[in-house]
Design a protein around this motif. Structure first.
Motif, mmCIF file in Angstrom:
data_model
loop_
_atom_site.group_PDB
_atom_site.id
_atom_site.type_symbol
_atom_site.label_atom_id
_atom_site.label_comp_id
_atom_site.label_asym_id
_atom_site.label_seq_id
_atom_site.Cartn_x
_atom_site.Cartn_y
_atom_site.Cartn_z
ATOM 1 N N HIS A 109 0.627 -1.309 -0.189
ATOM 2 C CA HIS A 109 0.035 -0.054 0.126
ATOM 3 C C HIS A 109 0.946 1.183 0.166
ATOM 4 C CE1 HIS A 109 -3.661 -2.425 0.336
ATOM 5 N NE2 HIS A 109 -2.920 -2.939 1.412
ATOM 6 N N VAL A 110 2.131 1.077 0.570
ATOM 7 C CA VAL A 110 2.896 2.257 0.384
ATOM 8 C C VAL A 110 3.430 2.415 -0.774
ATOM 9 C CG1 VAL A 110 5.307 2.984 1.178
ATOM 10 C CG2 VAL A 110 3.657 2.071 2.984
ATOM 11 N N ALA A 111 3.776 1.356 -1.410
ATOM 12 C CA ALA A 111 4.068 1.415 -2.996
ATOM 13 C C ALA A 111 3.218 1.754 -3.691
ATOM 14 C CB ALA A 111 4.783 -0.159 -3.303
ATOM 15 N N ASN A 112 1.832 1.467 -3.495
ATOM 16 C CA ASN A 112 0.860 1.860 -4.624
ATOM 17 C C ASN A 112 0.695 3.530 -4.409
ATOM 18 O OD1 ASN A 112 0.372 -0.611 -5.479
ATOM 19 N ND2 ASN A 112 -1.214 -1.095 -3.683
ATOM 20 N N ALA A 113 0.587 3.894 -3.181
ATOM 21 C CA ALA A 113 0.132 5.423 -3.028
ATOM 22 C C ALA A 113 1.526 6.109 -3.572
ATOM 23 C CB ALA A 113 0.058 5.546 -1.582
ATOM 24 N N GLY A 114 2.667 5.631 -3.300
ATOM 25 C CA GLY A 114 4.019 6.441 -3.734
ATOM 26 C C GLY A 114 3.997 6.298 -5.358
ATOM 27 N N LEU A 115 3.671 5.198 -5.877
ATOM 28 C CA LEU A 115 3.690 5.205 -7.392
ATOM 29 C C LEU A 115 2.593 6.088 -7.821
ATOM 30 C CD1 LEU A 115 5.145 3.645 -9.678
ATOM 31 C CD2 LEU A 115 3.559 1.942 -9.290
ATOM 32 N N LEU A 116 1.402 6.074 -7.423
ATOM 33 C CA LEU A 116 0.452 6.877 -7.990
ATOM 34 C C LEU A 116 1.100 8.451 -7.774
ATOM 35 C CD1 LEU A 116 -2.448 6.870 -9.130
ATOM 36 C CD2 LEU A 116 -3.287 7.110 -6.812
ATOM 37 N N LYS A 117 1.452 9.035 -6.755
ATOM 38 C CA LYS A 117 1.917 10.140 -6.349
ATOM 39 C C LYS A 117 3.086 10.578 -7.388
ATOM 40 C CE LYS A 117 1.955 14.210 -4.512
ATOM 41 N NZ LYS A 117 0.996 15.391 -4.771
ATOM 42 N N THR A 118 3.914 9.648 -7.702
ATOM 43 C CA THR A 118 5.090 9.665 -8.522
ATOM 44 C C THR A 118 4.645 10.091 -9.971
ATOM 45 O OG1 THR A 118 6.466 8.673 -7.019
ATOM 46 C CG2 THR A 118 7.245 8.850 -9.205
ATOM 47 N N VAL A 119 3.544 9.266 -10.339
ATOM 48 C CA VAL A 119 3.079 9.422 -11.626
ATOM 49 C C VAL A 119 2.416 10.756 -11.706
ATOM 50 C CG1 VAL A 119 1.278 8.466 -13.338
ATOM 51 C CG2 VAL A 119 2.783 6.877 -12.167
ATOM 52 N N PHE A 120 1.779 11.319 -10.946
ATOM 53 C CA PHE A 120 1.169 12.696 -11.034
ATOM 54 C C PHE A 120 2.258 13.631 -10.795
ATOM 55 C CE2 PHE A 120 -2.754 10.881 -8.947
ATOM 56 C CZ PHE A 120 -3.468 10.860 -10.108
ATOM 57 N N LEU A 121 3.385 13.571 -9.974
ATOM 58 C CA LEU A 121 4.455 14.440 -10.165
ATOM 59 C C LEU A 121 5.180 14.487 -11.630
ATOM 60 C CD1 LEU A 121 6.282 13.741 -6.726
ATOM 61 C CD2 LEU A 121 5.187 15.774 -7.618
ATOM 62 N N ILE A 122 5.302 13.276 -12.240
ATOM 63 C CA ILE A 122 5.990 13.147 -13.533
ATOM 64 C C ILE A 122 4.988 13.900 -14.649
ATOM 65 C CG2 ILE A 122 6.460 11.627 -15.511
ATOM 66 C CD1 ILE A 122 7.316 9.682 -13.354
ATOM 67 N N ARG A 123 3.615 13.794 -14.594
ATOM 68 C CA ARG A 123 2.881 14.390 -15.183
ATOM 69 C C ARG A 123 2.813 15.962 -15.099
ATOM 70 N NH1 ARG A 123 -3.235 13.834 -14.354
ATOM 71 N NH2 ARG A 123 -2.700 15.363 -12.784
ATOM 72 N N ASP A 124 2.842 16.510 -13.692
ATOM 73 C CA ASP A 124 3.109 17.863 -13.521
ATOM 74 C C ASP A 124 4.242 18.327 -13.866
ATOM 75 O OD1 ASP A 124 0.519 17.714 -12.335
ATOM 76 O OD2 ASP A 124 1.159 17.595 -10.178
ATOM 77 N N SER A 125 5.517 17.688 -13.682
ATOM 78 C CA SER A 125 6.837 18.325 -14.142
ATOM 79 C C SER A 125 6.604 18.471 -15.752
ATOM 80 C CB SER A 125 7.845 17.462 -13.792
ATOM 81 O OG SER A 125 7.926 16.208 -14.624
ATOM 82 N N GLN A 126 6.162 17.409 -16.446
ATOM 83 C CA GLN A 126 6.136 17.910 -17.921
ATOM 84 C C GLN A 126 5.066 18.773 -18.474
ATOM 85 O OE1 GLN A 126 4.762 13.724 -19.253
ATOM 86 N NE2 GLN A 126 6.669 12.917 -19.119
#
Length: 132
Positions: A109-126
């Motif tokens: 669950h830590v990995a799922n939430a971290g992965l989801l937030k990281t994907v949103f950060l990648i999208r925001d950085s783009q």
């Protein structure tokens, strides 16, 4: 001739990225659902919200630090630090069934939430790099 090869390779990379995204989304959803069902069947329901909060916090702190470093380098197009952070969460998620009982209910669950937030950060950085 060389310029045409670079364009072809860039276009092939873009197509591979699009295909990977469309395969990864259903895989992520199905694995998340199976981990939630496992956690509920073991009787460790409190691990779900605690793991999600921990994953979001960890990803937000490390991801924002990566974004700050990328902006200081004035090269916000390259998101390799965020891709490495997403890879860390994927590697944390993969051996989920082989963890001890408490870790098998908490770490995915830590990995799922971290992965989801990281994907949103990648999208925001783009979005930031396109806006510049």
């Amino acid at each position: 001739m060389g310029k045409m090869c670079w364009r072809f390779l860039h276009r092939a990379q873009d197509l591979a990225w699009i295909g990977t995204k469309w395969v990864a989304i259903p895989l992520f959803v199905l694995s998340t659902l199976s981990e939630i069902v496992y956690t509920l069947s073991v009787g460790k329901e409190s691990c779900i919200p605690l793991g999600i909060v921990m994953g979001f916090m960890l990803s937000k702190v490390v991801g924002n630090a990566c974004l700050d470093v990328m902006q200081e380098l004035q090269d916000a197009r390259i998101t390799w630090p965020l891709v490495l952070l997403a890879s860390f969460f994927i590697l944390l998620k993969l051996p989920g069934p082989y963890y001890p009982s408490w870790a098998a209910a908490f770490l995915p669950h830590v990995a799922n939430a971290g992965l989801l937030k990281t994907v949103f950060l990648i999208r925001d950085s783009q979005r930031i790099s396109v806006g510049q």
